[in-house]
Write a protein that holds these residues in place. Structure first.
Motif, PDB file in Angstrom:
ATOM      1  N   GLU A 374       3.023  -1.692   4.356  1.00 22.54           N
ATOM      2  CA  GLU A 374       2.342  -1.812   3.091  1.00 22.54           C
ATOM      3  C   GLU A 374       0.829  -1.802   3.407  1.00 22.54           C
ATOM      4  O   GLU A 374       0.125  -1.093   2.845  1.00 22.54           O
ATOM      5  CB  GLU A 374       2.937  -3.154   2.627  1.00 22.54           C
ATOM      6  CG  GLU A 374       2.081  -3.548   1.119  1.00 22.54           C
ATOM      7  CD  GLU A 374       2.048  -2.385  -0.410  1.00 22.54           C
ATOM      8  OE1 GLU A 374       1.598  -3.089  -0.881  1.00 22.54           O
ATOM      9  OE2 GLU A 374       2.975  -1.604   0.141  1.00 22.54           O
ATOM     10  N   HIS A 376      -0.215  -0.599   6.406  1.00 22.37           N
ATOM     11  CA  HIS A 376      -0.818   0.912   6.626  1.00 22.37           C
ATOM     12  C   HIS A 376      -1.036   1.469   5.509  1.00 22.37           C
ATOM     13  O   HIS A 376      -1.927   2.530   4.887  1.00 22.37           O
ATOM     14  CB  HIS A 376       0.115   0.876   7.394  1.00 22.37           C
ATOM     15  CG  HIS A 376       0.018   2.452   7.705  1.00 22.37           C
ATOM     16  ND1 HIS A 376      -1.262   3.072   9.157  1.00 22.37           N
ATOM     17  CD2 HIS A 376       0.686   4.213   7.684  1.00 22.37           C
ATOM     18  CE1 HIS A 376      -1.664   3.981   9.523  1.00 22.37           C
ATOM     19  NE2 HIS A 376      -0.462   5.310   8.467  1.00 22.37           N
ATOM     20  N   ARG A 377      -0.691   1.955   4.340  1.00 32.24           N
ATOM     21  CA  ARG A 377      -0.313   2.837   2.909  1.00 32.24           C
ATOM     22  C   ARG A 377      -1.902   2.061   2.093  1.00 32.24           C
ATOM     23  O   ARG A 377      -2.346   2.890   1.822  1.00 32.24           O
ATOM     24  CB  ARG A 377       0.635   2.518   2.298  1.00 32.24           C
ATOM     25  CG  ARG A 377       0.448   2.913   0.621  1.00 32.24           C
ATOM     26  CD  ARG A 377       2.440   2.195   0.011  1.00 32.24           C
ATOM     27  NE  ARG A 377       1.915   1.473  -0.304  1.00 32.24           N
ATOM     28  CZ  ARG A 377       0.782   1.188  -1.897  1.00 32.24           C
ATOM     29  NH1 ARG A 377      -0.125   2.177  -1.861  1.00 32.24           N
ATOM     30  NH2 ARG A 377       0.847   0.068  -2.002  1.00 32.24           N
ATOM     31  N   LEU A 378      -2.017   1.051   2.401  1.00 34.24           N
ATOM     32  CA  LEU A 378      -3.053   0.462   1.632  1.00 34.24           C
ATOM     33  C   LEU A 378      -4.295   0.737   2.193  1.00 34.24           C
ATOM     34  O   LEU A 378      -5.171   1.509   1.922  1.00 34.24           O
ATOM     35  CB  LEU A 378      -3.065  -0.977   1.536  1.00 34.24           C
ATOM     36  CG  LEU A 378      -1.936  -1.954   0.749  1.00 34.24           C
ATOM     37  CD1 LEU A 378      -1.909  -2.833   0.383  1.00 34.24           C
ATOM     38  CD2 LEU A 378      -2.323  -1.344  -0.677  1.00 34.24           C
ATOM     39  N   ALA A 380      -4.178   3.544   4.663  1.00 38.30           N
ATOM     40  CA  ALA A 380      -4.447   4.766   4.709  1.00 38.30           C
ATOM     41  C   ALA A 380      -4.431   5.314   3.276  1.00 38.30           C
ATOM     42  O   ALA A 380      -5.702   6.772   3.410  1.00 38.30           O
ATOM     43  CB  ALA A 380      -2.725   4.839   4.717  1.00 38.30           C
ATOM     44  N   ASN A 381      -5.134   4.998   2.285  1.00 38.05           N
ATOM     45  CA  ASN A 381      -5.288   5.064   1.514  1.00 38.05           C
ATOM     46  C   ASN A 381      -7.068   5.086   0.769  1.00 38.05           C
ATOM     47  O   ASN A 381      -7.509   5.333  -0.102  1.00 38.05           O
ATOM     48  CB  ASN A 381      -3.793   4.739   0.099  1.00 38.05           C
ATOM     49  CG  ASN A 381      -3.473   5.586   0.070  1.00 38.05           C
ATOM     50  OD1 ASN A 381      -2.558   6.055   0.397  1.00 38.05           O
ATOM     51  ND2 ASN A 381      -2.184   4.810  -0.846  1.00 38.05           N
ATOM     52  N   GLY A 382      -7.548   4.443   2.229  1.00 36.96           N
ATOM     53  CA  GLY A 382      -8.608   4.255   1.288  1.00 36.96           C
ATOM     54  C   GLY A 382      -8.913   2.705   1.272  1.00 36.96           C
ATOM     55  O   GLY A 382      -8.064   2.275   1.516  1.00 36.96           O
ATOM     56  N   GLU A 385      -7.095  -0.990  -3.422  1.00 36.12           N
ATOM     57  CA  GLU A 385      -7.090  -1.431  -4.560  1.00 36.12           C
ATOM     58  C   GLU A 385      -5.990  -2.630  -5.067  1.00 36.12           C
ATOM     59  O   GLU A 385      -4.963  -3.179  -4.352  1.00 36.12           O
ATOM     60  CB  GLU A 385      -6.329  -0.029  -5.903  1.00 36.12           C
ATOM     61  CG  GLU A 385      -7.780   1.086  -5.386  1.00 36.12           C
ATOM     62  CD  GLU A 385      -8.686   0.414  -5.506  1.00 36.12           C
ATOM     63  OE1 GLU A 385      -9.146  -0.434  -6.680  1.00 36.12           O
ATOM     64  OE2 GLU A 385      -9.904   1.131  -5.346  1.00 36.12           O
TER      65      GLU A 385
END
Length: 386
Positions: A374, A376-378, A380-382, A385
């Motif tokens: 989670e 990394h996902r946050l 990696a998406n810039g 939010e």
């Protein structure tokens, strides 16, 4: 402030710079496990506040925060000069070495203040292991809403708590399932009883709780000389901390990082925190003890809004394990309950069934990996939010 260089993998481009912070031994452990998984997804530059475990997985440590070991209102007040010193450090440091994100683990007395500074500077904050707002200070929910971009929780009832306040959180499950071995099948043997003394990992709680455990052990040993008593001392504590307590030589003080000795306990007298969940995972029946100074208790009884103080009982939603709190935390009370419990197979079986329900509610292993994914996902998406 001290620092320790971190290893890097030059073959993988940097995925970003994260300032991480964790207080207490459990926070150091859980954050280190998350970071270990996070580095499998990307080559992050990591620095911050933490302990030896975080340093060992590549975090450049500026301050050994777990050694501060805050518990209770009075202890927090005593350490306010250090808290303000750390806050001044992060404001200066982030101005010169701006991180892409800040990752905070529990420890709200310092970390919510750090989150406010980060928010003022426009730095996204990810919070791992929620402050216990459901126990007291529910008004801080608005701080979470305003300051934290993503809250990652580890207790199932925390999802419902935040949902009532219309805040979406990510539920990772409990990271102790990745660290504590699963229970081993065993039957209590009252002819060869092993009792564990688990007075906590903070010097303040040890000072209050260990004398009660010691004196109860002495009386029980006098009545049942064959009983064994084991004290697994937290890795963050020096053995010298026990010198003032004049422990009898037959109380075995050990280090037990892999829980191999603890797995063989028939019963544990346990401080009210993380150790209660460890015992539930290991299938160790327990009595939960808590003692603090009078001012802490005075304030807690007016602020805390939960029916139990032991984390295991809170997860169960019922009093699976007895709690000996403050005035009830006495040698005679603990001794009387222990003798009755060890002589009652029915009570032992009932508690073990309750511990099984707690284990079921903790979910499945893999929490550290899910939390890391989670994060990394946050990132990696810039920009992270809400």
């Amino acid at each position: 402030m001290n620092s320790k260089a971190q290893p890097s993998n030059p073959e993988i481009p940097s995925s970003g710079r994260i300032f991480v912070s964790a207080g207490e031994a459990s926070g150091d452990l859980h954050t280190a496990n998350l970071i270990r998984e996070l580095q499998k997804a990307g080559n992050y530059e990591l620095e911050g506040f933490g302990g030896e475990r975080m340093a060992n997985v590549g975090v450049r440590i500026h301050y050994d925060l777990p050694k501060m070991a805050l518990i209770g209102f009075v202890e927090v007040a005593k350490h306010l000069p250090t808290v303000f010193k750390l806050l001044r450090f992060v404001r200066r440091h982030w101005s010169k070495n701006r991180p892409d994100a800040v990752l905070l683990t529990d420890f709200p007395g310092l970390h919510l203040r750090m989150a406010k500074i980060a928010a003022e500077m426009g730095i996204p904050v990810i919070y791992y292991i929620s402050p216990q707002l459901w126990a007291w200070h529910e008004s801080r929910v608005e701080q979470i809403r305003n300051l934290i971009r993503r809250m990652i929780v580890i207790l199932p009832f925390e999802v419902e708590f935040y949902a009532r306040h219309e805040i979406e959180v990510f539920y990772a499950g409990h990271p102790l399932l990745d660290h504590v071995p699963p229970k081993c099948e065993k039957q209590l043997d009252t002819s060869n009883v092993r009792i564990g003394l688990l007075p906590g990992s903070r010097p303040g709680e040890i000072k209050k709780i260990l004398p009660v455990m010691r004196d109860a052990a002495v009386q029980l040993h006098n009545r049942y000389p064959d009983y064994e008593f084991i004290l697994p001392l937290a890795a963050t504590l020096d053995m010298q901390i026990l010198e003032r307590f004049a422990l009898p030589s037959w109380i075995q003080v050990i280090r037990d990082e892999d829980y191999s000795a603890r797995q063989n306990l028939n019963l544990a007298w346990t401080a009210s925190g993380t150790a209660t969940i460890e015992n539930a995972i290991l299938d160790i029946p327990m009595a939960i003890l808590y003692r603090s100074n009078a001012l802490n208790i005075f304030l807690a009884r007016r602020l805390i809004r939960i029916p139990y103080i032991g984390l295991a009982n809170l997860i169960a939603g019922q009093g699976v394990c007895p709690e000996f709190l403050q005035e009830q935390c006495r040698v005679d009370a603990l001794l009387g309950w222990t003798e009755e419990f060890l002589l009652s197979p029915e009570r032992q079986q009932s508690m073990r069934e309750g511990l099984a329900r707690i284990r079921d509610r903790l979910g499945q292993p893999g929490a550290s990996q899910r939390a890391a994914n989670e994060v990394h996902r946050l990132l990696a998406n810039g920009p992270v939010e809400s």
